[in-house]
Write an enzyme that holds these catalytic residues in place. Structure first.
Site, short mmCIF file in Angstrom:
data_model
loop_
_atom_site.label_atom_id
_atom_site.label_comp_id
_atom_site.label_asym_id
_atom_site.label_seq_id
_atom_site.Cartn_x
_atom_site.Cartn_y
_atom_site.Cartn_z
N LYS A 140 34.73 16.51 54.68
CA LYS A 140 36.23 16.38 54.37
C LYS A 140 36.78 15.43 54.74
O LYS A 140 36.24 15.02 55.84
CB LYS A 140 36.67 17.89 55.04
CG LYS A 140 38.06 18.15 54.96
CD LYS A 140 38.30 19.62 55.68
CE LYS A 140 39.96 19.91 55.44
NZ LYS A 140 40.23 21.07 56.17
N SER A 215 42.16 24.20 53.30
CA SER A 215 42.27 22.85 52.93
C SER A 215 41.01 21.99 52.73
O SER A 215 41.04 20.97 52.39
CB SER A 215 43.24 22.27 53.93
OG SER A 215 42.28 22.22 55.25
N SER A 239 40.64 27.46 56.17
CA SER A 239 40.69 26.50 55.50
C SER A 239 39.15 25.93 54.93
O SER A 239 38.96 25.08 54.30
CB SER A 239 41.23 25.10 56.11
OG SER A 239 42.78 25.33 56.44
#
Length: 578
Positions: A140, A215, A239
């Protein structure tokens, strides 16, 4: 009187928005970095394509399909045993990741140093090869990699490349893994959509009108289409779990501080009531377990002594003893979609038939926990930190409503909280909580209240003698833009960041036509705008995945994974032909 107050409110709102616009205009240099960042990504992806072509030339007859279909445990073993070459595996994933990116816009950067790392790995003796030797992995965006930005979707974070790898990245490399791409996120990471003004919107590969979640949305999308075999995400309010659920993959939110968070960028640092953690996403449970075995090595504690030296407890994960499993179909705050309820019903029945005990469980004081403790803890500073990070930036539509709310003068927030208390109570409470705590004394009181709630929740758990808990996951995937319109529906996920419990998600079913028909009668518990937008956001989802959450007490990731493995096995056996 009410008319006068309304006029006053409108005037204050106008002044606040004008002031924000002027401030943003004055500090335009931050947003001026965005075109340069977009160009850098374009160049990086061309370099990625060039490396894929060079590797392809070395093995022109390479068929990537059998490699991409291998589970992580088998792939890692074949790489260690030299049944597959490092080049063939990296080439397969480079090519596939580029294809997936073309479809859903999930990549933010190419880690070009992966080629040099591959060459270094080839020089290792067999005895020196780690558990993830030669395995390409995705990260990420906020995970620090030397020479690369960790943007959090914010212009202010651009052109500030990391000077060293973060601890988790270092441990991965020590175990032989090859980080090769970084993936997309929503601006600030405080959204479960996946869009930012730098890199744009990531789509759900299973339905391009839906969001991949956030996210860690880039990770979810990439893994769903086999563009990666293992990824690392972060989780503040779902997330990791929401993208995994929306995209039909597996994810694990670890206990805070079980894995190092050193070298992971964040738009909000210093909060204590709501724990942000790192955790893996993968395509099966065994992959998550292998990832934890690799990360929970001596290197993790040596590099970050604040992480407890607790290795992976194989005996807990491999145990066969029957479990006492609490379960609930609804948290009592957000009415679950029909498919969410059915997923828990299906899974609890399978577990009971397999010899486990299943015990009904109810969440204590969910409204207080989610509104006051979770939301209040996340915005204890009244949003000041987030607003500072957004100065001079373009505000993405996925967080525009939140940002406008945070920018309001405190007097107007107070006024709106009072007015909405009678017409839209949850929205009114939201305005109250984003005002912030105000003083250090109130901050300590808020943190003490969180600790008291944790102990109350654990006491209820212990009173039922539970091992683990089964719960709905937020599903199915929302249409793009709808997460911001139904923020309260994240109650199923954010609760466990407040409690700081390890939680994994396992896909167990898909939305049926009957689920879709029953959704037509969905009203929600409050009948407010959030409930209405939840219904609208999840409609049109026939065939999309639906997951459940598997929950354990703090520091019991292995037990959490044990339940995940049990659920996954039972579901797959049910689907398998006789």
């Amino acid at each position: 009187m009410l008319l006068l107050l309304a006029l006053l409110g409108a005037a204050l709102l106008g002044a606040a928005l004008l002031g924000a616009a002027l401030l943003s205009w004055k500090r335009a240099p931050a947003r001026n970095k965005i075109p340069r960042a977009q160009k850098r990504r374009e160049v990086a992806l061309k370099q990625m394509e060039a490396l894929a072509q060079r590797l392809r030339q070395q093995e022109p007859d390479l068929d990537p399909k059998p490699i991409l279909e291998l589970p992580l445990v088998q792939l890692a073993q074949k790489l260690r045993d030299e049944e597959l070459s490092l080049e063939s595996v990296l080439c397969s994933y480079l090519e596939q990741a580029l294809k997936v990116h073309q479809e859903v816009n999930c990549l933010t950067d190419f880690l070009g140093e992966c080629e040099e790392q591959l060459q270094a790995l080839k020089k290792l003796k067999k005895s020196e090869r780690g558990l993830l030797y030669g395995v390409p992995i995705s990260l990420k965006d906020p995970f620090d990699c030397t020479g690369h930005d960790s943007t959090c979707g914010l212009a202010q974070f651009l052109e500030k490349p990391a000077t060293k790898d973060g601890v988790i990245v270092k441990v991965f490399k020590a175990q032989g893994a090859i980080p090769f791409v970084k993936t997309n996120i929503p601006q600030t990471l405080l959204s479960w959509d996946c869009s930012n003004p730098i890199y744009g919107q990531t789509l759900n590969p299973l339905n391009l009108k839906k969001t991949s979640g956030g996210s860690s949305g880039g990770e979810g999308a990439l893994l769903a289409e086999r563009g990666s075999i293992l990824g690392m995400g972060t989780d503040t309010g779902g997330s990791i779990r929401i993208p995994a659920s929306f995209c039909g993959v597996y994810g694990l939110r670890t206990t805070g501080y079980r894995l190092s968070y050193s070298g992971v960028a964040s738009a909000i640092k210093g909060k204590k009531s709501v724990t942000t953690v790192a955790g893996p996403l993968a395509r099966d449970v065994e992959s998550l377990a292998l990832c934890l075995r690799a990360l929970l090595s001596e290197d993790m504690h040596w590099l970050d002594p604040t992480v407890p030296p607790i290795p992976f407890r194989e005996e807990v994960y491999s145990s066969n003893r029957p479990l006492r499993i609490g379960y609930y179909e609804s948290d009592g705050y957000t009415q679950p979609s029909p498919s969410m309820s059915r997923a828990v019903q299906l899974t609890s029945r399978l577990l009971q038939d397999a010899g486990h005990q299943v015990i009904p469980f109810s969440i204590p004081h969910i409204e207080y926990a989610f509104e006051h403790l979770y939301t209040g803890g996340l915005f204890a500073d009244g949003g000041a930190t987030i607003l500072q990070k957004l100065e001079g930036d373009i505000v993405d539509p996925s967080i525009k409503g939140l940002v406008n709310q945070l920018r309001l003068p405190d007097l107007l927030k107070c006024f709106l909280a009072w007015i909405l208390k009678y017409t839209d109570p949850r929205a009114g409470q939201s305005f109250e909580e984003v005002r912030g705590v105000g003083t250090p004394k109130r901050l300590w009181e808020q943190q003490a209240a969180v600790e008291e709630y944790q102990q109350e929740f654990i006491a209820k758990w212990r009173s039922l003698d539970l091992d683990v808990l089964l719960a709905p996951s937020l599903d199915p995937a929302f249409y793009i833009g709808y997460p911001a319109l139904a923020p309260e529906s994240a109650s199923y996920m954010g609760l466990y960041n407040l409690l700081n419990f390890p939680v994994g998600v396992v896909p167990v079913t898909t939305v049926t036509l009957q689920d879709e028909e029953e959704l037509a009668f969905y009203k929600g518990y409050y009948g407010d705008s959030s409930d209405k937008n939840f219904k609208e956001g999840v409609r049109g989802s026939v065939g999309l995945p639906v997951a459940v959450q598997c929950i354990a007490l703090p520091w019991e990731e292995e037990l959490c994974l044990r339940l995940m493995k049990e659920v996954d096995t039972l579901v797959k056996n049910q689907k398998a032909p006789n």
